[in-house]
Design a protein around this motif. Structure first.
Motif, PDB file in Angstrom:
ATOM      1  N   LEU A 232       3.929   2.023   2.335  1.00 40.76           N
ATOM      2  CA  LEU A 232       4.890   2.987   1.814  1.00 40.76           C
ATOM      3  C   LEU A 232       4.268   4.378   1.782  1.00 40.76           C
ATOM      4  O   LEU A 232       3.046   4.517   1.760  1.00 40.76           O
ATOM      5  N   LYS A 233       5.140   5.374   1.757  1.00 36.51           N
ATOM      6  CA  LYS A 233       4.681   6.764   1.662  1.00 36.51           C
ATOM      7  C   LYS A 233       5.252   7.379   0.385  1.00 36.51           C
ATOM      8  O   LYS A 233       6.458   7.301   0.133  1.00 36.51           O
ATOM      9  N   TYR A 234       4.382   7.963  -0.391  1.00 35.87           N
ATOM     10  CA  TYR A 234       4.774   8.526  -1.683  1.00 35.87           C
ATOM     11  C   TYR A 234       5.914   9.530  -1.526  1.00 35.87           C
ATOM     12  O   TYR A 234       6.865   9.549  -2.320  1.00 35.87           O
ATOM     13  N   GLU A 235       5.812  10.357  -0.500  1.00 34.60           N
ATOM     14  CA  GLU A 235       6.825  11.394  -0.291  1.00 34.60           C
ATOM     15  C   GLU A 235       8.194  10.782  -0.003  1.00 34.60           C
ATOM     16  O   GLU A 235       9.225  11.307  -0.446  1.00 34.60           O
ATOM     17  N   GLU A 236       8.223   9.669   0.728  1.00 32.54           N
ATOM     18  CA  GLU A 236       9.497   9.007   1.004  1.00 32.54           C
ATOM     19  C   GLU A 236      10.052   8.340  -0.250  1.00 32.54           C
ATOM     20  O   GLU A 236      11.268   8.286  -0.452  1.00 32.54           O
TER      21      GLU A 236
ATOM     22  N   LEU B 231      -7.389  14.994  12.975  1.00 33.35           N
ATOM     23  CA  LEU B 231      -8.466  14.298  13.671  1.00 33.35           C
ATOM     24  C   LEU B 231      -8.511  12.823  13.291  1.00 33.35           C
ATOM     25  O   LEU B 231      -8.599  11.941  14.161  1.00 33.35           O
ATOM     26  N   LYS B 232      -8.425  12.541  12.013  1.00 32.64           N
ATOM     27  CA  LYS B 232      -8.555  11.171  11.524  1.00 32.64           C
ATOM     28  C   LYS B 232      -7.346  10.301  11.880  1.00 32.64           C
ATOM     29  O   LYS B 232      -7.477   9.091  12.051  1.00 32.64           O
ATOM     30  N   LEU B 233      -6.180  10.928  11.996  1.00 30.80           N
ATOM     31  CA  LEU B 233      -4.962  10.161  12.283  1.00 30.80           C
ATOM     32  C   LEU B 233      -4.625  10.120  13.765  1.00 30.80           C
ATOM     33  O   LEU B 233      -3.664   9.451  14.165  1.00 30.80           O
ATOM     34  N   GLN B 234      -5.409  10.795  14.574  1.00 36.31           N
ATOM     35  CA  GLN B 234      -5.127  10.855  16.009  1.00 36.31           C
ATOM     36  C   GLN B 234      -5.070   9.456  16.616  1.00 36.31           C
ATOM     37  O   GLN B 234      -5.971   8.641  16.435  1.00 36.31           O
ATOM     38  N   GLY B 235      -3.981   9.190  17.321  1.00 40.20           N
ATOM     39  CA  GLY B 235      -3.838   7.914  18.006  1.00 40.20           C
ATOM     40  C   GLY B 235      -3.378   6.762  17.136  1.00 40.20           C
ATOM     41  O   GLY B 235      -3.236   5.633  17.618  1.00 40.20           O
ATOM     42  N   THR B 236      -3.095   7.006  15.862  1.00 36.48           N
ATOM     43  CA  THR B 236      -2.705   5.920  14.954  1.00 36.48           C
ATOM     44  C   THR B 236      -1.194   5.757  14.848  1.00 36.48           C
ATOM     45  O   THR B 236      -0.717   4.726  14.392  1.00 36.48           O
ATOM     46  N   GLY B 237      -0.453   6.798  15.235  1.00 31.70           N
ATOM     47  CA  GLY B 237       0.995   6.766  15.022  1.00 31.70           C
ATOM     48  C   GLY B 237       1.396   7.447  13.735  1.00 31.70           C
ATOM     49  O   GLY B 237       2.584   7.653  13.474  1.00 31.70           O
ATOM     50  N   LEU B 238       0.415   7.779  12.901  1.00 33.46           N
ATOM     51  CA  LEU B 238       0.656   8.559  11.699  1.00 33.46           C
ATOM     52  C   LEU B 238       0.348  10.011  11.987  1.00 33.46           C
ATOM     53  O   LEU B 238      -0.488  10.315  12.843  1.00 33.46           O
ATOM     54  N   SER B 239       0.983  10.919  11.264  1.00 33.62           N
ATOM     55  CA  SER B 239       0.671  12.330  11.423  1.00 33.62           C
ATOM     56  C   SER B 239       0.845  13.024  10.088  1.00 33.62           C
ATOM     57  O   SER B 239       1.428  12.459   9.136  1.00 33.62           O
ATOM     58  N   LEU B 240       0.365  14.248  10.004  1.00 36.46           N
ATOM     59  CA  LEU B 240       0.514  15.011   8.773  1.00 36.46           C
ATOM     60  C   LEU B 240       1.984  15.207   8.407  1.00 36.46           C
ATOM     61  O   LEU B 240       2.337  15.291   7.227  1.00 36.46           O
ATOM     62  N   ASP B 241       2.845  15.244   9.422  1.00 34.46           N
ATOM     63  CA  ASP B 241       4.269  15.423   9.170  1.00 34.46           C
ATOM     64  C   ASP B 241       4.877  14.247   8.405  1.00 34.46           C
ATOM     65  O   ASP B 241       5.953  14.361   7.831  1.00 34.46           O
ATOM     66  N   ASP B 242       4.194  13.092   8.424  1.00 36.95           N
ATOM     67  CA  ASP B 242       4.711  11.921   7.713  1.00 36.95           C
ATOM     68  C   ASP B 242       4.577  12.076   6.208  1.00 36.95           C
ATOM     69  O   ASP B 242       5.155  11.296   5.445  1.00 36.95           O
ATOM     70  N   PHE B 243       3.777  13.054   5.783  1.00 34.94           N
ATOM     71  CA  PHE B 243       3.547  13.227   4.350  1.00 34.94           C
ATOM     72  C   PHE B 243       4.156  14.530   3.888  1.00 34.94           C
ATOM     73  O   PHE B 243       3.502  15.440   3.515  1.00 34.94           O
TER      74      PHE B 243
ATOM     75  N   HIS C 125       0.854  -1.189   0.000  1.00 43.87           N
ATOM     76  CA  HIS C 125       0.000   0.000   0.000  1.00 43.87           C
ATOM     77  C   HIS C 125       0.887   1.236   0.000  1.00 43.87           C
ATOM     78  O   HIS C 125       1.859   1.301   0.745  1.00 43.87           O
ATOM     79  N   VAL C 126       0.563   2.207  -0.844  1.00 41.35           N
ATOM     80  CA  VAL C 126       1.288   3.477  -0.822  1.00 41.35           C
ATOM     81  C   VAL C 126       0.293   4.578  -0.489  1.00 41.35           C
ATOM     82  O   VAL C 126      -0.808   4.638  -1.042  1.00 41.35           O
ATOM     83  N   ALA C 127       0.657   5.421   0.459  1.00 41.34           N
ATOM     84  CA  ALA C 127      -0.178   6.543   0.876  1.00 41.34           C
ATOM     85  C   ALA C 127       0.497   7.847   0.471  1.00 41.34           C
ATOM     86  O   ALA C 127       1.725   7.907   0.314  1.00 41.34           O
ATOM     87  N   ARG C 128      -0.314   8.880   0.326  1.00 39.83           N
ATOM     88  CA  ARG C 128       0.197  10.175  -0.138  1.00 39.83           C
ATOM     89  C   ARG C 128      -0.448  11.299   0.664  1.00 39.83           C
ATOM     90  O   ARG C 128      -1.534  11.126   1.223  1.00 39.83           O
TER      91      ARG C 128
ATOM     92  N   GLU D 103      -2.548   0.366  10.087  1.00 39.85           N
ATOM     93  CA  GLU D 103      -2.673  -0.463  11.282  1.00 39.85           C
ATOM     94  C   GLU D 103      -2.399  -1.926  10.966  1.00 39.85           C
ATOM     95  O   GLU D 103      -1.772  -2.634  11.764  1.00 39.85           O
ATOM     96  N   GLU D 104      -2.847  -2.374   9.813  1.00 40.50           N
ATOM     97  CA  GLU D 104      -2.610  -3.775   9.456  1.00 40.50           C
ATOM     98  C   GLU D 104      -1.135  -4.034   9.171  1.00 40.50           C
ATOM     99  O   GLU D 104      -0.609  -5.107   9.463  1.00 40.50           O
TER     100      GLU D 104
END
Length: 263
Positions: free
Chosen positions: A157-161, A251-263, A91-94, A145-146
């Motif tokens: 994966l993260k597109y920015e990385e 709000l949506k990423l709260q508590g997941t370990g992901l943040s806007l800074d990751d992108f 999975h790649v996120a952006r 999470e999975e």
């Protein structure tokens, strides 16, 4: 719905399957090309024999079912009953703002007879989760999470990385796929070859992607290639739009370990 139900009940992935599950407009075309070229390294073919010169990447990894919505595909692929199949999921996120802008441009290309889709409506649809593939954030968080629960089966994966550290990220992808590169000089050459053959600029300039058509959806191949850059949203979203999306992201990423800074 009928085809989706049939697929859910009948599809059994093979243990050597690699499933790409990214949300649309997050780097899927590039990811397909990277995976293809990693798997093709043993072919010893010359560049003129590269199948990507004849086929759009999406033809090499067609949708499991064109009627699926992405959140339904997620439910299918992450079904615990299939978790022991041995197949792998990538999975790649952006960045959500870049995803939105890319999606907006894509739809304006394919919906020309109906006139341009206003960016204000695109922002509203994105923030409310009313999209053809379901809500963006639930899709991203589900795979994130999975991937933490099943790191040997799900790679996030993260597109920015991928853009900032392409060699490192391609090595990571290849290792996950069971095709690790050598740490020696030959490995560096292989990584360079994969990145060169998969590069956005190369793919965009290929004749098949300039003038070809993806027959499955009757879409011009050039609709899948625009800029592929990071931060292009700044040219299209107002500060108020960006702030709204950023607040929703937090709000949506709260508590997941992901943040806007990751992108």
């Amino acid at each position: 719905m009928q085809s989706m139900k049939a697929f859910r009940s009948e599809f059994q992935p093979r243990n050597d399957d690699i499933l790409l599950t990214s949300f649309p407009k997050t780097g899927t075309t590039w990811l397909i090309a990277l995976c293809h070229n990693i798997l093709s390294l043993d072919d010893d073919g010359k560049e003129e024999d590269d199948v990507l010169k004849k086929m759009n990447p999406h033809e090499l990894a067609p949708p499991l079912d064109v009627n699926f919505l992405s959140d339904q595909v997620q439910d299918l692929l992450l079904d615990p009953g299939r978790s022991n199949s041995g197949c792998k999921i990538v999975h790649v996120a952006r960045n959500p703002k870049d995803t939105l802008v890319s999606m907006w441009h894509f739809y304006n290309k394919i919906l020309k007879p109906d006139g341009p889709f206003p960016v204000e409506r695109a922002v509203e649809s994105f923030c409310s989760g009313v999209l053809p593939w379901g809500p963006f954030y639930e899709n991203v968080v589900g795979y994130w999470e999975e991937s933490n629960r099943r790191p040997k089966e799900v790679l996030f994966l993260k597109y920015e990385e991928l853009c900032r550290y392409p060699e490192e990220q391609v090595r990571k992808l290849a290792s996950f796929m069971g095709r690790p590169f050598s740490s020696m000089e030959d490995g560096d050459a292989e990584v360079g070859k994969v990145l060169r053959y998969s590069s956005f600029n190369r793919l965009k300039e290929l004749e098949v992607n300039k003038n070809g058509v993806w027959e499955l959806h009757r879409l011009p191949n050039n609709t899948f290639f625009r800029k592929g850059t990071v931060g292009d949203w700044k040219s299209y979203l107002t500060p108020q739009m960006a702030e709204r999306i950023d607040q929703l992201t937090q709000l949506k990423l709260q508590g997941t370990g992901l943040s806007l800074d990751d992108f």
